[in-house]
Design a protein around this motif. Structure first.
Motif, mmCIF file in Angstrom:
data_model
loop_
_atom_site.group_PDB
_atom_site.id
_atom_site.type_symbol
_atom_site.label_atom_id
_atom_site.label_comp_id
_atom_site.label_asym_id
_atom_site.label_seq_id
_atom_site.Cartn_x
_atom_site.Cartn_y
_atom_site.Cartn_z
ATOM 1 N N ILE A 6 0.879 -1.163 0.000
ATOM 2 C CA ILE A 6 0.000 0.000 0.000
ATOM 3 C C ILE A 6 0.922 1.220 0.000
ATOM 4 N N PRO A 7 0.426 2.404 -0.343
ATOM 5 C CA PRO A 7 1.283 3.583 -0.262
ATOM 6 C C PRO A 7 1.941 3.688 1.109
ATOM 7 N N ALA A 8 3.223 4.010 1.098
ATOM 8 C CA ALA A 8 4.023 3.928 2.322
ATOM 9 C C ALA A 8 3.498 4.816 3.444
ATOM 10 N N HIS A 9 2.955 5.994 3.108
ATOM 11 C CA HIS A 9 2.472 6.885 4.171
ATOM 12 C C HIS A 9 1.229 6.310 4.854
ATOM 13 N N GLN A 10 0.445 5.528 4.123
ATOM 14 C CA GLN A 10 -0.677 4.851 4.763
ATOM 15 C C GLN A 10 -0.170 3.791 5.741
ATOM 16 N N PHE A 11 0.904 3.120 5.341
ATOM 17 C CA PHE A 11 1.445 2.077 6.211
ATOM 18 C C PHE A 11 2.015 2.664 7.495
ATOM 19 N N VAL A 12 2.549 3.876 7.431
ATOM 20 C CA VAL A 12 3.071 4.544 8.628
ATOM 21 C C VAL A 12 1.965 4.704 9.670
ATOM 22 N N ILE A 13 0.767 5.083 9.206
ATOM 23 C CA ILE A 13 -0.366 5.205 10.122
ATOM 24 C C ILE A 13 -0.775 3.829 10.650
ATOM 25 N N PHE A 14 -0.828 2.830 9.775
ATOM 26 C CA PHE A 14 -1.186 1.473 10.182
ATOM 27 C C PHE A 14 -0.240 0.951 11.256
ATOM 28 N N SER A 15 1.036 1.252 11.154
ATOM 29 C CA SER A 15 2.015 0.768 12.132
ATOM 30 C C SER A 15 1.707 1.270 13.536
ATOM 31 N N ARG A 16 1.136 2.457 13.627
ATOM 32 C CA ARG A 16 0.858 3.046 14.937
ATOM 33 C C ARG A 16 -0.557 2.768 15.434
ATOM 34 N N LEU A 17 -1.519 2.763 14.534
ATOM 35 C CA LEU A 17 -2.924 2.687 14.946
ATOM 36 C C LEU A 17 -3.630 1.414 14.522
ATOM 37 N N GLY A 18 -3.006 0.624 13.653
ATOM 38 C CA GLY A 18 -3.688 -0.538 13.126
ATOM 39 C C GLY A 18 -4.595 -0.157 11.973
ATOM 40 N N PRO A 19 -5.514 -1.053 11.574
ATOM 41 C CA PRO A 19 -6.394 -0.778 10.432
ATOM 42 C C PRO A 19 -7.177 0.511 10.632
ATOM 43 N N PHE A 20 -7.152 1.375 9.632
ATOM 44 C CA PHE A 20 -7.908 2.626 9.712
ATOM 45 C C PHE A 20 -8.721 2.803 8.438
ATOM 46 N N ASP A 21 -9.672 3.704 8.502
ATOM 47 C CA ASP A 21 -10.565 3.958 7.379
ATOM 48 C C ASP A 21 -9.905 4.968 6.450
ATOM 49 N N TYR A 22 -9.484 4.505 5.252
ATOM 50 C CA TYR A 22 -8.747 5.413 4.366
ATOM 51 C C TYR A 22 -9.593 6.599 3.909
ATOM 52 N N PRO A 23 -10.866 6.434 3.509
ATOM 53 C CA PRO A 23 -11.652 7.617 3.130
ATOM 54 C C PRO A 23 -11.704 8.670 4.244
ATOM 55 N N GLN A 24 -11.774 8.203 5.487
ATOM 56 C CA GLN A 24 -11.781 9.126 6.617
ATOM 57 C C GLN A 24 -10.449 9.870 6.707
ATOM 58 N N PHE A 25 -9.357 9.141 6.517
ATOM 59 C CA PHE A 25 -8.018 9.738 6.510
ATOM 60 C C PHE A 25 -7.902 10.759 5.373
ATOM 61 N N HIS A 26 -8.405 10.401 4.203
ATOM 62 C CA HIS A 26 -8.336 11.299 3.045
ATOM 63 C C HIS A 26 -9.104 12.599 3.315
ATOM 64 N N ARG A 27 -10.290 12.463 3.886
ATOM 65 C CA ARG A 27 -11.078 13.664 4.193
ATOM 66 C C ARG A 27 -10.348 14.558 5.189
ATOM 67 N N LEU A 28 -9.726 13.956 6.184
ATOM 68 C CA LEU A 28 -8.990 14.735 7.180
ATOM 69 C C LEU A 28 -7.863 15.519 6.518
ATOM 70 N N VAL A 29 -7.111 14.866 5.647
ATOM 71 C CA VAL A 29 -5.930 15.488 5.053
ATOM 72 C C VAL A 29 -6.294 16.523 3.997
#
Length: 403
Positions: free
Chosen positions: A55-78
């Motif tokens: 997966i894109p590496a920056h998404q994996f950085v978040i996964f490493s700290r928080l576990g599975p996350f909702d990508y659309p939610q992450f996209h909206r935040l950013v």
């Protein structure tokens, strides 16, 4: 210094991990927007990379700290909240919008890649001006919205970008446009900065020395404990420019000079630091995770020599094409060459390498749980472990038992 603090190697690791937001309980339940925001704030920066292996590496950085996350939610935040922008920071990165004035010196110092087709294009200045005019009159664009232009003949090794995309990247580098969104294929949408970035950030002025000082303080907080070179690299700042600013941060009590066992260079610890006695970490790390992106720091902290071998000829690779370190407690204990085969619905472990002196059974069991969590998040059917690597047999057994 007589009363200078001294930290053991394990102290330094725990301080660094806690500062970066590791050690939280990670489950299959999705983290909240507040946790996503906190994770980015603790790191201070999120390097972008879209290598399409896992997966894109920056998404994996978040996964490493928080576990599975909702990508659309992450996209909206950013991209929709106005809280973040894309900018050249470490490399191309997601950063808080209030970094815009701090990174002005990067925009002012921007120099296009010498081999960019834009630099060889006849009528370059006229073309670049026309691109800006189109955005001003018609609104946000992607590179496909701009008229096609025949560029110079490509040479072997040139990056295969269209001339319109090179033009937009040129304007992005010097701050005349910014990124307002990413499409589902990760293509950038560009717009004028004042339409994307808040007026307060656009209006703020910050001289270069003050900007360096503030960015180094952010790097120090995110690192927990670090050398001068570690801090300078966080925002890709020349070391000689970082030294006087770090001295000012020490003078103001934001940083404290210290020594770390086996480190050949002095270190600095941020005043917000905490050193937990134990951290329950269990996660794979992206190659572009700020914990390990500066390879001398990874070697110093974890005795872990890390090299990206994507551009190494296959026959000369030691570890594999896309290799991720595995963090367990406060040590890096293994590395995996990993790939998502979406067509077959499999998470492929192409090679499983152990680090010296590990408890192989414990590592294999912990790693199998991590792989299962990742597999489910990516909607893949199963984990398949190849025979390559000294850890492969134990990992295959643990994965089979878990599945």
């Amino acid at each position: 210094m007589k009363n200078q603090q001294h930290f053991s190697q394990s102290d330094a690791r725990r301080i660094a991990l806690a500062a970066q937001g590791f050690g939280q309980v990670r489950t299959a339940s999705k983290p909240s927007v507040a946790k996503l925001r906190t994770a980015i704030k603790r790191m201070g920066i999120l390097q972008l990379d879209f290598v399409n292996v896992l997966i894109p590496a920056h998404q994996f950085v978040i996964f490493s700290r928080l576990g599975p996350f909702d990508y659309p939610q992450f996209h909206r935040l950013v991209y929709d909240s106005g809280e973040y922008i894309e900018h050249w920071a470490h490399e191309a990165s997601i950063v808080p919008a209030d970094y815009w004035p701090l990174l002005r010196y990067r925009r002012d110092e921007f120099k296009p890649w010498p081999n960019s087709p834009i630099m060889k294009l006849r009528g370059r200045n006229r073309y670049l001006a026309n691109v800006l005019d189109q955005i001003k009159t018609s609104g946000a664009v992607t590179s496909r919205d701009l008229p096609a232009v025949k560029g110079p003949k490509r040479k072997p090794g040139d990056w295969h970008r269209s001339v319109p995309r090179w033009a937009l990247e040129h304007h992005f580098g010097n701050g005349l446009v910014t990124v307002s969104n990413r499409l589902s294929n990760f293509q950038r949408v560009y717009d004028l900065p004042h339409r994307v970035i808040g007026e307060a950030h656009m209006a703020r002025r910050c001289d270069t020395a003050s900007a360096h000082r503030e960015l180094l303080a952010i790097a120090a907080r995110a690192s927990g404990i670090a050398t001068v070179r570690d801090l300078a690299d966080y925002f890709r700042m020349p070391t000689k420019l970082a030294v006087p600013r770090i001295a000012e941060l020490v003078e103001d009590g934001i940083l404290t000079a210290c020594n770390v066992e086996n480190w050949q260079e002095p270190a600095y610890v941020h005043r917000s630091v905490r050193s937990p006695k134990k951290l329950n970490c269990q996660c794979l790390l992206s190659p572009f995770d700020p914990l390990v992106w500066y390879r001398p720091r990874a070697l110093r902290l974890f005795d872990f020599h890390y090299r990206i071998e994507i551009y190494v000829p296959a026959a000369k690779r030691m570890w594999g094409y896309y290799v991720l370190p595995f963090l367990l407690d406060d040590k890096i204990v293994a590395r995996l060459d990993i790939k998502a085969d979406r067509h077959a619905g499999e998470l492929l472990i192409l090679a499983s390498h152990e680090e010296p002196g590990i408890d192989r059974t414990r590592v294999a069991n912990a790693l199998s749980g991590e792989l299962q969590l990742l597999c489910e998040w990516l909607n893949l059917g199963r984990v398949r472990v190849s025979r390559k690597g000294r850890l492969a047999r134990d990992l295959a057994v643990a994965v089979k038992r878990l599945s």
